[in-house]
Design a protein around this motif. Structure first.
Motif, PDB file in Angstrom:
ATOM      1  N   ILE A 145     -33.304  -0.526   5.807  1.00 48.74           N
ATOM      2  CA  ILE A 145     -32.661   0.304   5.584  1.00 48.74           C
ATOM      3  C   ILE A 145     -32.536   1.392   4.298  1.00 48.74           C
ATOM      4  O   ILE A 145     -32.500   2.332   3.953  1.00 48.74           O
ATOM      5  CB  ILE A 145     -31.163   0.188   6.336  1.00 48.74           C
ATOM      6  N   PHE A 146     -32.431   0.301   3.177  1.00 47.04           N
ATOM      7  CA  PHE A 146     -32.412   0.770   2.012  1.00 47.04           C
ATOM      8  C   PHE A 146     -33.657   1.609   1.423  1.00 47.04           C
ATOM      9  O   PHE A 146     -33.589   2.540   0.947  1.00 47.04           O
ATOM     10  CB  PHE A 146     -31.942  -0.472   1.036  1.00 47.04           C
ATOM     11  N   SER A 147     -34.748   1.092   1.884  1.00 45.53           N
ATOM     12  CA  SER A 147     -35.994   1.503   1.837  1.00 45.53           C
ATOM     13  C   SER A 147     -36.217   2.750   2.565  1.00 45.53           C
ATOM     14  O   SER A 147     -36.789   3.702   1.824  1.00 45.53           O
ATOM     15  CB  SER A 147     -37.123   0.701   2.221  1.00 45.53           C
ATOM     16  N   ILE A 148     -35.697   3.123   3.593  1.00 47.32           N
ATOM     17  CA  ILE A 148     -35.634   4.473   4.606  1.00 47.32           C
ATOM     18  C   ILE A 148     -34.954   5.358   3.798  1.00 47.32           C
ATOM     19  O   ILE A 148     -35.284   6.538   3.863  1.00 47.32           O
ATOM     20  CB  ILE A 148     -35.301   4.158   5.723  1.00 47.32           C
ATOM     21  N   GLY A 149     -33.671   4.951   3.322  1.00 50.30           N
ATOM     22  CA  GLY A 149     -32.948   5.884   2.696  1.00 50.30           C
ATOM     23  C   GLY A 149     -33.491   6.433   1.353  1.00 50.30           C
ATOM     24  O   GLY A 149     -33.703   7.711   1.036  1.00 50.30           O
ATOM     25  N   ILE A 150     -34.098   5.516   0.566  1.00 51.13           N
ATOM     26  CA  ILE A 150     -34.715   5.881  -0.705  1.00 51.13           C
ATOM     27  C   ILE A 150     -35.864   6.684  -0.486  1.00 51.13           C
ATOM     28  O   ILE A 150     -36.048   7.899  -1.188  1.00 51.13           O
ATOM     29  CB  ILE A 150     -35.268   4.429  -1.374  1.00 51.13           C
ATOM     30  N   SER A 151     -36.875   6.631   0.650  1.00 50.70           N
ATOM     31  CA  SER A 151     -37.808   7.502   0.927  1.00 50.70           C
ATOM     32  C   SER A 151     -37.431   8.829   1.177  1.00 50.70           C
ATOM     33  O   SER A 151     -38.019   9.842   0.889  1.00 50.70           O
ATOM     34  CB  SER A 151     -38.355   6.614   2.322  1.00 50.70           C
TER      35      SER A 151
ATOM     36  N   GLY B 281     -51.471  -4.199   9.538  1.00 47.51           N
ATOM     37  CA  GLY B 281     -50.528  -4.951   9.070  1.00 47.51           C
ATOM     38  C   GLY B 281     -50.674  -5.510   7.683  1.00 47.51           C
ATOM     39  O   GLY B 281     -50.067  -6.554   7.188  1.00 47.51           O
ATOM     40  N   LEU B 282     -51.773  -4.981   7.067  1.00 51.44           N
ATOM     41  CA  LEU B 282     -51.809  -5.407   5.743  1.00 51.44           C
ATOM     42  C   LEU B 282     -51.257  -4.619   4.587  1.00 51.44           C
ATOM     43  O   LEU B 282     -51.471  -3.690   3.823  1.00 51.44           O
ATOM     44  CB  LEU B 282     -53.345  -4.789   5.259  1.00 51.44           C
ATOM     45  N   ILE B 283     -49.815  -4.972   4.708  1.00 53.52           N
ATOM     46  CA  ILE B 283     -48.999  -4.421   3.829  1.00 53.52           C
ATOM     47  C   ILE B 283     -49.026  -4.593   2.123  1.00 53.52           C
ATOM     48  O   ILE B 283     -48.868  -3.730   1.439  1.00 53.52           O
ATOM     49  CB  ILE B 283     -47.429  -4.738   4.146  1.00 53.52           C
ATOM     50  N   GLY B 284     -49.542  -5.748   2.058  1.00 52.87           N
ATOM     51  CA  GLY B 284     -49.719  -6.144   0.647  1.00 52.87           C
ATOM     52  C   GLY B 284     -50.833  -5.373  -0.004  1.00 52.87           C
ATOM     53  O   GLY B 284     -50.765  -4.774  -1.089  1.00 52.87           O
ATOM     54  N   VAL B 285     -51.913  -4.900   0.837  1.00 52.34           N
ATOM     55  CA  VAL B 285     -53.025  -4.047   0.433  1.00 52.34           C
ATOM     56  C   VAL B 285     -52.699  -2.739   0.031  1.00 52.34           C
ATOM     57  O   VAL B 285     -52.839  -2.097  -0.795  1.00 52.34           O
ATOM     58  CB  VAL B 285     -54.321  -4.128   1.454  1.00 52.34           C
ATOM     59  N   VAL B 286     -51.534  -2.324   0.762  1.00 50.45           N
ATOM     60  CA  VAL B 286     -51.170  -1.086   0.939  1.00 50.45           C
ATOM     61  C   VAL B 286     -50.532  -0.823  -0.295  1.00 50.45           C
ATOM     62  O   VAL B 286     -50.568   0.152  -1.305  1.00 50.45           O
ATOM     63  CB  VAL B 286     -50.367  -0.656   2.040  1.00 50.45           C
ATOM     64  N   LEU B 287     -49.535  -1.798  -0.663  1.00 49.81           N
ATOM     65  CA  LEU B 287     -48.661  -1.725  -2.050  1.00 49.81           C
ATOM     66  C   LEU B 287     -49.459  -1.821  -2.986  1.00 49.81           C
ATOM     67  O   LEU B 287     -49.088  -1.422  -4.175  1.00 49.81           O
ATOM     68  CB  LEU B 287     -47.578  -2.887  -2.044  1.00 49.81           C
ATOM     69  N   ALA B 288     -50.428  -2.621  -2.976  1.00 48.41           N
ATOM     70  CA  ALA B 288     -51.322  -3.007  -3.988  1.00 48.41           C
ATOM     71  C   ALA B 288     -52.195  -1.672  -4.541  1.00 48.41           C
ATOM     72  O   ALA B 288     -52.346  -1.402  -5.766  1.00 48.41           O
ATOM     73  CB  ALA B 288     -52.323  -4.090  -3.826  1.00 48.41           C
ATOM     74  N   SER B 289     -52.675  -1.019  -3.508  1.00 49.30           N
ATOM     75  CA  SER B 289     -53.297   0.221  -3.691  1.00 49.30           C
ATOM     76  C   SER B 289     -52.353   1.373  -4.162  1.00 49.30           C
ATOM     77  O   SER B 289     -52.906   2.251  -5.027  1.00 49.30           O
ATOM     78  CB  SER B 289     -53.994   0.859  -2.167  1.00 49.30           C
TER      79      SER B 289
ATOM     80  N   SER C 251     -44.574   3.618   8.854  1.00 50.63           N
ATOM     81  CA  SER C 251     -44.653   1.986   9.183  1.00 50.63           C
ATOM     82  C   SER C 251     -43.769   1.981  10.365  1.00 50.63           C
ATOM     83  O   SER C 251     -43.583   0.802  11.115  1.00 50.63           O
ATOM     84  CB  SER C 251     -44.495   1.122   7.891  1.00 50.63           C
ATOM     85  N   LEU C 252     -42.629   2.606  10.687  1.00 46.48           N
ATOM     86  CA  LEU C 252     -41.663   2.334  11.532  1.00 46.48           C
ATOM     87  C   LEU C 252     -42.078   2.322  12.742  1.00 46.48           C
ATOM     88  O   LEU C 252     -41.622   2.219  13.795  1.00 46.48           O
ATOM     89  CB  LEU C 252     -40.414   3.452  11.459  1.00 46.48           C
ATOM     90  N   PHE C 253     -43.310   3.056  13.131  1.00 47.56           N
ATOM     91  CA  PHE C 253     -44.087   3.300  14.371  1.00 47.56           C
ATOM     92  C   PHE C 253     -45.012   2.247  14.569  1.00 47.56           C
ATOM     93  O   PHE C 253     -45.538   2.036  15.712  1.00 47.56           O
ATOM     94  CB  PHE C 253     -44.778   4.531  14.321  1.00 47.56           C
ATOM     95  N   PHE C 254     -45.115   1.174  13.544  1.00 50.68           N
ATOM     96  CA  PHE C 254     -45.982   0.295  13.762  1.00 50.68           C
ATOM     97  C   PHE C 254     -45.511  -1.081  14.076  1.00 50.68           C
ATOM     98  O   PHE C 254     -44.379  -1.280  13.523  1.00 50.68           O
ATOM     99  CB  PHE C 254     -46.977   0.185  12.486  1.00 50.68           C
ATOM    100  N   PRO C 255     -46.090  -2.420  14.540  1.00 51.18           N
ATOM    101  CA  PRO C 255     -45.276  -3.478  14.574  1.00 51.18           C
ATOM    102  C   PRO C 255     -44.869  -4.210  13.312  1.00 51.18           C
ATOM    103  O   PRO C 255     -43.656  -4.690  13.269  1.00 51.18           O
ATOM    104  CB  PRO C 255     -46.497  -4.501  15.369  1.00 51.18           C
ATOM    105  N   THR C 256     -45.709  -4.028  12.045  1.00 56.57           N
ATOM    106  CA  THR C 256     -45.234  -4.469  10.981  1.00 56.57           C
ATOM    107  C   THR C 256     -44.432  -3.372   9.889  1.00 56.57           C
ATOM    108  O   THR C 256     -45.398  -2.282   9.680  1.00 56.57           O
ATOM    109  CB  THR C 256     -46.224  -5.063  10.123  1.00 56.57           C
ATOM    110  N   THR C 257     -43.358  -3.359   9.586  1.00 55.06           N
ATOM    111  CA  THR C 257     -42.635  -2.378   8.676  1.00 55.06           C
ATOM    112  C   THR C 257     -43.000  -2.636   7.386  1.00 55.06           C
ATOM    113  O   THR C 257     -43.061  -3.623   6.933  1.00 55.06           O
ATOM    114  CB  THR C 257     -41.275  -2.159   8.970  1.00 55.06           C
ATOM    115  N   MET C 258     -42.981  -1.468   6.573  1.00 60.99           N
ATOM    116  CA  MET C 258     -43.351  -1.785   5.191  1.00 60.99           C
ATOM    117  C   MET C 258     -42.152  -1.358   4.439  1.00 60.99           C
ATOM    118  O   MET C 258     -41.220  -0.388   4.518  1.00 60.99           O
ATOM    119  CB  MET C 258     -44.237  -0.627   4.711  1.00 60.99           C
TER     120      MET C 258
END
Length: 358
Positions: A163-169, A89-97, A301-308
């Motif tokens: 949804i927007f993030s998934i489409g862009i991905s 659930g460390l979304i901030g760390v992932v985005l920062a990395s 991240s869609l397979f985890f409790p916290t999505t990114m």
């Protein structure tokens, strides 16, 4: 080991000593500070092996594929670390990395490559057509794909932003695969200069055979991934000890250590005046992070409790956009020197200080 350069001997000792120490230290729960040092040194030593393997493959397969292979194996470590962070659930760390990888490759890796190569050679050149092609992808992958979601998300709720993030991905991954198909299949060699064509057929002998180089890359990547996974668990204690924030650890420490392989390889290639490979590693790795790794993490991240979501903080966005624009301006002429390298490094240091004090 007669005839082996002294630095290679050192790295051999560090690998065969560091990997067992890393495993033993992890199992015996040694001090986080001590483990942090052991992990970092071992990863750097393993990176040297990956660099030598990549150089052999670059001679065999050409600079584009060699650079692509190095970027892929280097970013595999980043991807594995990020998946474990997502699970926690460390979304901030992932985005920062991810931010750290982008600015690290464009400013630190390219900067060191230009600077160190420029000290030995007054002027170095690389494929100007590749540089211009990569400039367009940098504009799209970093500026369009990362800035647009932030702008539009201001008028969206959380579900629509996801949804927007998934489409862009999906679009990013599709375009990235199309870019590889363009460079390696439909237009392979079309924009190659006569000098580069002669260089590719130069009488160079790879250090390792194709099979051995691939085996070394594979085994080194597994070792780096194992050590990097445990390295993440030392960051909390190390951060408290040295006063590092979670953002600084993600942007600077995780990015540098997680991408040590291509950092070392690009610098080695630049020192040997193989700038096509060095630039392909630095810019190619950035494009792979922005257009493949980041969107793939959104889908995973869609397979985890916290999505990114592809939503970065304002300092992260400005840092990545600035790094992309600076790299585009400096590299578009297909030439580099030590002063341009110093300029990129200065920008990285300024951003590093900013993230440290933020």
């Amino acid at each position: 080991m007669k005839g082996v350069p002294i630095m290679n001997k050192v790295f051999i000792v560090l690998v065969f000593g560091g990997v067992p120490l890393s495993v033993i230290g992890t199992l015996m729960h040694w001090s986080s500070i001590l483990l942090f040092i052991i992990y970092c040194v071992t990863i750097i030593a393993l990176a040297s092996f990956m660099g030598r393997a990549t150089e052999s493959l670059a001679i065999i397969a050409g600079p584009r594929i060699g650079g692509l292979l190095n970027a892929t194996f280097g970013n595999a470590v980043e991807l594995i670390i990020s998946i474990f962070a997502l699970k926690a659930g460390l979304i901030g760390v992932v985005l920062a990395s991810l931010t750290g990888s982008v600015i690290g490759n464009l400013l630190l890796v390219a900067g060191l490559s230009f600077f160190i190569g420029g000290i030995k050679f007054k002027r170095q050149s690389f494929n100007v057509y590749d540089a211009r092609h990569n400039s367009g992808l940098l504009m799209f992958g970093v500026i369009v794909a990362f800035v647009i979601p932030e702008v539009f998300s201001k008028s969206m709720d959380a579900s629509k932003t996801l949804i927007f993030s998934i489409g862009i991905s999906v679009i990013l991954i599709t375009l990235y695969l199309a870019a590889l198909f363009f460079k390696l299949v439909t237009h392979r060699g079309v924009y190659q200069t006569k000098d580069e064509s002669r260089a590719l057929h130069a009488d160079e002998v790879p250090e390792w055979s194709k099979g051995k180089a691939i085996a070394v890359l594979f085994l080194a990547t597994i070792a780096v991934a194992y050590i990097s996974e445990h390295l993440v668990h030392t960051f909390t204690e190390v951060g408290k000890t040295f006063g590092w924030t979670e953002l600084f650890i993600g942007v600077v420490i995780v990015a540098i250590v997680g991408n040590a392989a291509e950092h070392a390889s690009a610098i080695i290639m630049a020192y040997k005046n193989k700038m096509d490979v060095a630039v392909e590693i630095a810019v190619g790795s950035t494009l792979q992070i922005a257009m493949f790794v980041a969107p793939l993490l959104v889908l995973i991240s869609l397979f985890f409790p916290t999505t990114m979501r592809l939503l970065f903080t304002l300092p992260e966005l400005i840092a990545m956009v600035t790094a992309a624009l600076l790299m585009i301006v400096i590299s578009n002429d297909g030439e580099s020197n030590w002063f341009e390298g110093a300029t990129l490094l200065a920008a990285y240091v300024i951003m590093g200080i900013g993230f440290y004090l933020l």
